[in-house]
Write a protein that holds these residues in place. Structure first.
Motif, mmCIF file in Angstrom:
data_model
loop_
_atom_site.group_PDB
_atom_site.id
_atom_site.type_symbol
_atom_site.label_atom_id
_atom_site.label_comp_id
_atom_site.label_asym_id
_atom_site.label_seq_id
_atom_site.Cartn_x
_atom_site.Cartn_y
_atom_site.Cartn_z
ATOM 1 N N ARG A 139 0.828 -1.200 0.000
ATOM 2 C CA ARG A 139 0.000 0.000 0.000
ATOM 3 C C ARG A 139 0.866 1.256 0.000
ATOM 4 O O ARG A 139 0.533 2.251 -0.638
ATOM 5 C CB ARG A 139 -0.937 -0.013 1.208
ATOM 6 N N GLN A 147 2.111 2.042 -3.443
ATOM 7 C CA GLN A 147 1.066 2.715 -4.221
ATOM 8 C C GLN A 147 0.990 4.197 -3.855
ATOM 9 O O GLN A 147 0.898 5.065 -4.723
ATOM 10 C CB GLN A 147 -0.300 2.068 -3.960
ATOM 11 N N ASN A 148 1.058 4.466 -2.549
ATOM 12 C CA ASN A 148 1.011 5.856 -2.113
ATOM 13 C C ASN A 148 2.193 6.631 -2.666
ATOM 14 O O ASN A 148 2.053 7.760 -3.119
ATOM 15 C CB ASN A 148 1.070 5.936 -0.577
ATOM 16 N N LYS A 208 1.907 7.620 -6.324
ATOM 17 C CA LYS A 208 0.997 8.731 -6.552
ATOM 18 C C LYS A 208 1.668 10.043 -6.149
ATOM 19 O O LYS A 208 1.640 11.033 -6.889
ATOM 20 C CB LYS A 208 -0.278 8.515 -5.726
ATOM 21 N N ASP A 266 -5.881 -2.278 -8.216
ATOM 22 C CA ASP A 266 -4.910 -2.799 -7.247
ATOM 23 C C ASP A 266 -5.410 -2.685 -5.809
ATOM 24 O O ASP A 266 -4.622 -2.772 -4.874
ATOM 25 C CB ASP A 266 -3.584 -2.080 -7.425
ATOM 26 N N HIS A 296 -6.177 -0.270 -4.168
ATOM 27 C CA HIS A 296 -5.654 0.858 -3.417
ATOM 28 C C HIS A 296 -6.657 1.997 -3.512
ATOM 29 O O HIS A 296 -6.595 2.856 -4.390
ATOM 30 C CB HIS A 296 -4.309 1.280 -4.000
#
Lengths: 626, 198
Positions: free
Chosen positions: A558, A561-562, A565, B43, B45
């Protein structure tokens, strides 16, 4: 006035530019423009071009050869083999029916049977140059009509060899007269008996196929390795010249040989490169050819006997049209395809010039008969574009079923074209993954060794410099949905991005970049889909490091992913900052400055533990407060 | 007019017959936001801030999903876990969703006959949906009975068309203040008189 080569060149080029642009503006085919230019500059109107018109015609026929080579390039051997029935069937019916009808016509006009037969053979042949150029200009090559026309014309190219072989048998005059009138028509075949002739033909065809594979392709690879562009142009012309020479030497049609050469090379990685290199030559030569035809129309002969010539011309067009219609009927073409075929092949072709003068040389034809037929041939060629126009604008709208409007679904699926530029480690992964979804990208790569290797692995890869707009065009950029720049050269991506923005703004670009700086540049050019090659991989590695240190994998996932971004946002923010001009001198220092900026941004972001999901601690804290 | 948010979860939407028919019929209606979670978050997310903003902008929340193993697909559970935050959706200060209307729109392979104490699924759909009902209640929302397309394995095209049209009608009714009184005798919204088979 005439004589200087420069002057002639000026006359031809100026004539072409003026007449073709007028024809195009009025909505006519470019062929009409060229023919008109020929008439204008020819001996009977302005008189710029005189006797040499015939020589130019002969030279310009090379345009037909180049055109057939290019057409061959688009037909893979497998498809060519599949066409064999249409070629022999349609071609055979068209030629024999036309000869029969024409023989009847000329017998009725009380010509000698030998004369009638020779003229009928000439009449049976249509003009490859005019018909195919018009078909290509209208983009109808892949229709039933386009295919049928092509098959018939190809059959005529083959049958003309036998006609040239048969005409001497009709001559009963003594040998003296033959040598007197015959121009230097010596070739290898004539000195051989029939059986050997066939053998020689087969051998030369086999030779072209083998040479294509083991001589031409290796040569092109060597040439490509030098990286000198004009060498490739020279090589392309050399191939076409050599094939034509060989074919003429053994007495075959050069156009037929060039076509075969094209078919052999259609499977090679140089297909697109050859196409875009030869296209301009073909167009200019064909233009010259049409002008020469226009210039060769002998208005004195017409003036002498306008009624006979007009009548015979009309009769020939009608009987050729009839033969074509019958052929189309037997092969069950749809009505509009039938009419298109009938009108576009109803002329006498350029082979007639050869056949008629050959027969004249053998004393079969008289001067008068030949002159008349030559004029009729040139006139019938000039009439073709006009007849086609009448068909398309007046006849077809009334009875035809216009087929181009509704297309089946598979066409839409096919038109979702993807072009993949660069097939190295990065691009090949993209290509493989797309292919595993049944998506075949058109691939462009500039490394001929790699192209060869990848082709062995079964990929469809083409060789070429993807920053050239003509190559992108022959790869189909106009119909493309997406272009993927998987090359690591920013210069290539930059050039493609510019081409797309300027000429094909509907195409979506997806670009691989090496680093942030290239990404900035491409972002600032207005590209949104930027993929930095090192970003994901370094994050996966960092994630694995933290995992080995004891961090839980799902949380790390996670956080990756953060981070992605957050990084994409900061990239876009920093891209907008103005940059110093002395880019190259201070590149190293600039990179350090950039790194510093990123680290400062990270610092502001702090250690990431704001992810409270599935974490009951903050709930307990909050509940305890109340 | 009330605004409807359809939170759609389907991991294999491209292969679904019933759901693609239902979705295509309603996704472009006015004042309806169709939110395809599997397309948006492949995903898993989920952008929590964005989801909260969407919830704030709408009055009626529809959880639209196939009924997998008597529950929702995993991304929808992920959505519930992540978006319905403590002290925002629930907890002493969590009032963001108060008085919004919430319901499930589901598709089941088994027919209504097998969802009862005598059938092989032992329980009714309403019983299986209890966790969703309570989730809505904890967040202060008004939970409406489900709209269920049942027996999808043997659904005729004609019956499917009927469901599709009724789904659209239901959204119209919800936007025009359908009230609990209208369905007090029904355990499925597709049984109310306004949506009787055409």
């Amino acid at each position: 006035m005439t004589g200087s080569i420069l002057f002639e060149a000026i006359v031809f080029l100026a004539g072409a530019i003026i007449c073709v642009s007028i024809a195009k503006r009025v909505g006519l085919s470019s062929v009409i423009g060229y023919l008109l230019a020929g008439v204008l500059i020819g001996p009977y109107v302005l008189g710029f071009i005189g006797e040499e018109g015939e020589d130019i015609l002969h030279f310009a026929e090379f345009g037909v050869v180049v055109m057939l080579f290019l057409i061959g390039l688009e037909i893979e051997p497998k498809n060519f083999w599949n066409m064999r029935k249409t070629i022999v069937g349609m071609g055979g019916i068209q030629v024999s029916v036309t000869i029969l009808l024409s023989y009847l016509l000329f017998s009725l006009l009380e010509y000698d049977w030998k004369v009638s037969l020779v003229i009928s053979m000439a009449v049976a042949l249509s003009s490859t140059a005019i018909a195919l150029q018009t078909i290509k200009e209208k983009g109808l090559m892949n229709t039933t009509f386009g295919n049928s026309s092509f098959s018939i014309l190809l059959f005529q190219d083959i049958i003309v060899i036998f006609m040239l072989g048969a005409i001497p048998l009709l001559s009963n005059s003594d040998n003296e007269a033959i040598t007197e009138n015959t121009n230097e028509n010596t070739n290898l075949l004539e000195s051989l008996p029939m059986g050997f002739q066939t053998l020689a033909i087969i051998l030369s065809v086999v030779f072209i196929i083998i040479a294509g594979k083991y001589l031409i392709v290796p040569m092109l690879r060597k040439v490509a390795k030098t990286g000198v562009r004009e060498l490739l142009i020279a090589a392309a012309l050399l191939i076409v010249f050599s094939i034509s020479f060989l074919m003429e030497y053994v007495g075959l049609s050069p156009a037929l040989g060039a076509f075969l050469g094209g078919v052999v090379l259609s499977n090679s990685e140089f297909k697109h490169e050859l196409e875009s290199t030869l296209e301009p030559f073909k167009n200019l030569l064909l233009g010259l050819f049409f002008m020469a035809v226009g210039a060769s129309i002998n208005f004195i002969v017409i003036a002498k006997n306008p009624l006979t010539i007009g009548g015979v011309l009309l009769a020939i067009i009608v009987l050729k049209g009839l033969a074509l219609f019958i052929t189309a009927q037997i092969f069950k073409l749809k009505i509009d395809q039938k009419l298109l075929l009938t009108f576009s092949l109803a002329q006498i072709g350029e082979f007639a010039f050869v056949l008629l003068s050959f027969a004249f040389g053998l004393n079969i034809l008289e001067q008068e008969q030949m002159d008349m037929m030559l004029v009729i041939t040139a006139l019938s060629m000039s009439l073709t574009p006009i007849l086609s126009m009448i068909n398309e604008r007046i006849i077809l709208p009334k009875i035809g079923t216009k087929e181009s409007i509704k297309r089946p679904m598979d066409h839409i699926a096919k038109s979702q074209k993807i072009i993949l530029v660069g097939f190295g480690h990065f691009g090949s992964t993209i290509g493989r993954f797309l292919r595993s979804h049944g998506v075949e990208a058109t691939i462009l790569d500039h490394d001929s060794n790699r192209v060869d290797f990848l082709r062995k692995m079964g990929f469809e890869v083409y060789y070429g410099d993807a920053t050239r707009i003509d190559l992108l065009e022959s790869a189909g950029i106009a119909d493309a949905k997406i272009i993927i720049c998987a090359t690591n050269k920013i210069s290539v991506s930059r050039a493609i991005s510019k081409i797309v923005k300027d000429h094909y703004p509907h195409v979506e670009l997806m670009i691989r970049t090496k680093n942030r700086y290239d990404a900035y540049e491409l972002l600032n050019m207005g590209n949104e889909n930027i993929y930095r090659e090192s970003l994901e991989t370094s994050l996966v590695l960092a994630k694995d490091v933290l995992s080995k240190m004891g961090f839980r994998k799902y949380t790390l996932n996670r956080q990756v992913q953060n981070f992605l971004k957050y990084d994409a946002d900061s990239l876009r923010r920093l891209a907008k900052e103005p940059k110093s001009e002395d880019e190259y001198i201070f590149k190293a220092r600039k990179e350090l400055e950039q790194q510093e900026k990123f680290l400062m941004e990270d610092f502001k972001r702090g250690i990431v533990d704001f992810d409270n999901h599935w974490d009951s601690e903050h709930i307990r804290k909050a509940l305890n407060k109340t | 007019m009330k605004k409807v948010l359809i939170l759609f979860s389907h991991p294999k939407f491209e292969k679904s017959r019933v759901n693609s028919s239902l979705v295509h019929h309603i996704k472009d209606k006015s004042n309806v936001t169709f939110h395809d979670l599997y397309e948006q978050y492949p995903d898993f997310h989920i952008d929590v801030a964005k989801e909260k903003e969407l919830l704030n902008q709408h009055d009626i929340i529809i959880w639209h999903h196939p009924f997998y193993w008597y529950s929702c697909p995993p991304l929808m559970k992920q959505w519930i876990d992540m978006v319905l935050e403590f002290n925002w959706a629930y907890g002493p200060e969590g009032k963001a969703l108060h008085d919004k209307i919430c319901l499930n729109v589901i598709t089941t392979g088994g027919s209504k006959a097998v969802y009862c104490s005598e059938g092989y699924n032992s329980f009714t759909v309403k019983q299986f949906l209890r966790p969703f009902e309570q989730t809505a209640i904890l967040c202060g929302m008004v939970y409406f009975p489900p709209f269920a397309v049942m027996g999808t394995h043997n659904l005729s095209d004609k019956a499917l068309d009927n469901y599709k049209i009724n789904y659209g009608k239901l959204i119209d009714l919800l936007q025009n203040n359908l009230a609990p009184n209208d369905f007090k005798n029904h355990s499925f919204l597709n049984e109310i008189p306004q949506l009787k088979t055409i």
